[in-house]
Design an enzyme around this catalytic site. Structure first.
Site, PDB file in Angstrom:
ATOM      1  CB  SER A  86      -0.917   0.002   1.234  1.00  0.00           C
ATOM      2  OG  SER A  86      -1.541   1.266   1.333  1.00  0.00           O
ATOM      3  CE  LYS A  90     -13.103  -0.730   0.182  1.00  0.00           C
ATOM      4  NZ  LYS A  90     -12.733  -0.453  -1.235  1.00  0.00           N
ATOM      5  CG  ASN A 119     -12.633   3.868   1.538  1.00  0.00           C
ATOM      6  OD1 ASN A 119     -13.363   4.657   2.151  1.00  0.00           O
ATOM      7  ND2 ASN A 119     -11.919   4.251   0.493  1.00  0.00           N
ATOM      8  CG  ASP A 141     -13.465   3.227  -3.018  1.00  0.00           C
ATOM      9  OD1 ASP A 141     -12.281   3.074  -3.312  1.00  0.00           O
ATOM     10  OD2 ASP A 141     -13.992   2.727  -2.006  1.00  0.00           O
ATOM     11  N   GLY A 150     -20.183  -1.800 -15.311  1.00  0.00           N
ATOM     12  CA  GLY A 150     -19.576  -2.430 -14.150  1.00  0.00           C
ATOM     13  C   GLY A 150     -20.524  -2.451 -12.968  1.00  0.00           C
ATOM     14  CB  ALA A 180     -14.438   0.543  -8.713  1.00  0.00           C
ATOM     15  CG  ASP A 190     -20.420 -10.953 -14.046  1.00  0.00           C
ATOM     16  OD1 ASP A 190     -21.298 -10.254 -13.495  1.00  0.00           O
ATOM     17  OD2 ASP A 190     -19.294 -10.519 -14.328  1.00  0.00           O
TER      18      ASP A 190
HETATM   19  P1  NAD Z   1     -14.628  -6.134  -8.981  1.00  0.00           P
HETATM   20  O1  NAD Z   1     -13.979  -7.479  -9.091  1.00  0.00           O
HETATM   21  O2  NAD Z   1     -15.377  -5.789  -7.753  1.00  0.00           O
HETATM   22  O3  NAD Z   1     -15.618  -5.935 -10.239  1.00  0.00           O
HETATM   23  C1  NAD Z   1     -15.258  -6.392 -11.521  1.00  0.00           C
HETATM   24  C2  NAD Z   1     -16.235  -5.853 -12.566  1.00  0.00           C
HETATM   25  O4  NAD Z   1     -15.714  -6.167 -13.867  1.00  0.00           O
HETATM   26  C3  NAD Z   1     -17.623  -6.495 -12.494  1.00  0.00           C
HETATM   27  O5  NAD Z   1     -18.597  -5.534 -12.882  1.00  0.00           O
HETATM   28  C4  NAD Z   1     -17.549  -7.605 -13.543  1.00  0.00           C
HETATM   29  O6  NAD Z   1     -18.821  -7.969 -14.059  1.00  0.00           O
HETATM   30  C5  NAD Z   1     -16.715  -6.891 -14.602  1.00  0.00           C
HETATM   31  N1  NAD Z   1     -16.044  -7.827 -15.511  1.00  0.00           N
HETATM   32  C6  NAD Z   1     -15.193  -8.830 -15.183  1.00  0.00           C
HETATM   33  N2  NAD Z   1     -14.785  -9.478 -16.302  1.00  0.00           N
HETATM   34  C7  NAD Z   1     -15.400  -8.857 -17.341  1.00  0.00           C
HETATM   35  C8  NAD Z   1     -15.385  -9.053 -18.748  1.00  0.00           C
HETATM   36  N3  NAD Z   1     -14.662 -10.033 -19.323  1.00  0.00           N
HETATM   37  N4  NAD Z   1     -16.139  -8.212 -19.531  1.00  0.00           N
HETATM   38  C9  NAD Z   1     -16.890  -7.208 -18.963  1.00  0.00           C
HETATM   39  N5  NAD Z   1     -16.942  -6.998 -17.637  1.00  0.00           N
HETATM   40  C10 NAD Z   1     -16.197  -7.802 -16.850  1.00  0.00           C
HETATM   41  O7  NAD Z   1     -13.470  -5.089  -9.261  1.00  0.00           O
HETATM   42  P2  NAD Z   1     -13.339  -3.587  -8.721  1.00  0.00           P
HETATM   43  O8  NAD Z   1     -12.669  -3.606  -7.409  1.00  0.00           O
HETATM   44  O9  NAD Z   1     -14.641  -2.890  -8.861  1.00  0.00           O
HETATM   45  O10 NAD Z   1     -12.284  -3.011  -9.774  1.00  0.00           O
HETATM   46  C11 NAD Z   1     -12.646  -2.759 -11.125  1.00  0.00           C
HETATM   47  C12 NAD Z   1     -11.556  -1.910 -11.767  1.00  0.00           C
HETATM   48  O11 NAD Z   1     -11.510  -0.655 -11.097  1.00  0.00           O
HETATM   49  C13 NAD Z   1     -10.144  -2.491 -11.622  1.00  0.00           C
HETATM   50  O12 NAD Z   1      -9.453  -2.236 -12.824  1.00  0.00           O
HETATM   51  C14 NAD Z   1      -9.528  -1.708 -10.496  1.00  0.00           C
HETATM   52  O13 NAD Z   1      -8.126  -1.576 -10.619  1.00  0.00           O
HETATM   53  C15 NAD Z   1     -10.195  -0.354 -10.688  1.00  0.00           C
HETATM   54  N6  NAD Z   1     -10.305   0.451  -9.455  1.00  0.00           N
HETATM   55  C16 NAD Z   1      -9.878   1.727  -9.519  1.00  0.00           C
HETATM   56  C17 NAD Z   1      -9.982   2.546  -8.419  1.00  0.00           C
HETATM   57  C18 NAD Z   1      -9.479   3.953  -8.505  1.00  0.00           C
HETATM   58  O14 NAD Z   1      -9.349   4.595  -7.456  1.00  0.00           O
HETATM   59  N7  NAD Z   1      -9.216   4.467  -9.686  1.00  0.00           N
HETATM   60  C19 NAD Z   1     -10.564   2.058  -7.229  1.00  0.00           C
HETATM   61  C20 NAD Z   1     -11.009   0.732  -7.193  1.00  0.00           C
HETATM   62  C21 NAD Z   1     -10.872  -0.058  -8.323  1.00  0.00           C
END
Ligand code: NAD
Length: 286
Positions: free
Chosen positions: A20, A71, A92, A107, A131, A135, A158
């Site tokens: 981190s 979380k 968080n 977030d 999504g 996030a 899914d």
């Molecule tokens: P998560 O595992 O909770 O959610 C994954 C999402 O992706 C779901 O909606 C799922 O259905 C979708 N997904 C997975 N495979 C897929 C595919 N083949 N086609 C289409 N959709 C698909 O993940 P998360 O924690 O929400 O993270 C998602 C992204 O956000 C990651 O890239 C992470 O690095 C990024 N993120 C960024 C920040 C930031 O501060 N910028 C914060 C948290 C997460």
């Protein structure tokens, strides 16, 4: 700054935490602002979450952050939850307000603040967001709380689709003025139609990051109108394929790195009750 008998403690809980960047970022901020606090990372498995929260109380910690897998669990042990944390059921950020522990989630606040820093106000806007994971849910709830007019959520059928259905129900109940709908992301006709009437398009899926770094959910780039703001939460790579395509089409684009920075900035504001020295932190760490 030297540690004294009065130095206050803050910390990150979750597992793993060794990678981190939060301790470095927050300690650097305390140094710049001459605040007598230190921030450490504690590796806490989910079954030790309650013990960790009790330690916050025992040591009268000023506050801290929570990462996976704690979380959701941590929300059970807070004295109070912010509206976003209550709706999402996760925190968080922990704030110690005169001995009372308040759980928040930044977030979504970080996403909205990043928009604002880039000249975009979510209030009154229509957003199409792809999504339904951690996030995405945080952004959807915060956008609704901050006055978005309409939110169209798209996800694969899914395990996350069911989570999205629950988010839609919660937003409808808690923020009845916000119109919110859920669609299958494979229904591209509806996806493109919703984008056509949106102000903001957001990718909050894994598409764009490794191993999907050459992929985009938006195959037809003709949907990228010049007045559409295109945003991505993925920050590695800095510019995803979707962002590059939208940029080429002349859209205003906003990547995920700012959201990462501002979720920390918003947490700092909540537990320290002052602004983080953003420019210095940005220059050193972002
Ligand atoms: P998560 O595992 O909770 O959610 C994954 C999402 O992706 C779901 O909606 C799922 O259905 C979708 N997904 C997975 N495979 C897929 C595919 N083949 N086609 C289409 N959709 C698909 O993940 P998360 O924690 O929400 O993270 C998602 C992204 O956000 C990651 O890239 C992470 O690095 C990024 N993120 C960024 C920040 C930031 O501060 N910028 C914060 C948290 C997460």
């Amino acid at each position: 700054m030297e540690i004294s008998g009065r130095t206050g403690l803050l910390g990150l809980i979750g597992s793993p935490v060794g990678h981190s960047g939060s301790p470095a970022m927050y300690n650097y901020s305390f140094e710049i602002l001459d605040l007598d606090y230190k921030y450490l990372a504690f590796d806490i498995p989910v079954e030790k979450t309650e013990d960790a929260v009790n330690a916050f109380r025992t040591f009268n910690m000023k506050g801290g952050n929570v990462t996976m897998p704690c979380k959701g669990e941590v929300a059970k042990y807070m004295d109070e939850l912010s509206p976003a944390s209550r709706i999402i059921g996760a925190c968080n950020t922990i704030i110690n307000k005169d001995g009372k522990l308040i759980g928040d989630i930044t977030d979504g606040k970080g996403y909205v603040r990043n928009l604002k820093e880039n000249g975009v106000d979510i209030k009154g806007k229509k957003m199409t967001i792809m999504g339904a994971g951690g996030a995405a849910t945080a952004i959807q709830v915060q956008a609704a709380l901050d006055g978005a007019r309409e939110i169209s959520i798209f996800n694969k059928k899914d395990a996350f689709f069911e989570k999205a259905q629950k988010t839609v129900e919660s937003i409808k109940k808690e923020v009845p003025d916000c119109i919110v709908n859920l669609f299958d992301i494979d229904d591209t006709e509806t996806l493109y139609a919703e984008i056509a009437t949106s102000d903001i398009l957001t990718n909050a899926t894994l598409i764009g990051m490794k191993p999907y770094d050459n992929e985009t959910n938006i195959k037809d780039t003709s949907v990228f109108r010049k007045d559409l703001v295109v945003t991505d939460v993925v920050y590695n790579p800095i510019k995803t394929k979707m962002i590059l395509d939208a940029e080429e089409a002349g859209c205003k684009v906003i990547g995920g790195k700012g959201m990462l920075l501002y979720q920390g900035v918003e947490a700092f504001k909540l537990f320290m009750e002052c602004e983080m020295p953003v420019e210095e932190v940005k220059a050193k760490y972002y």
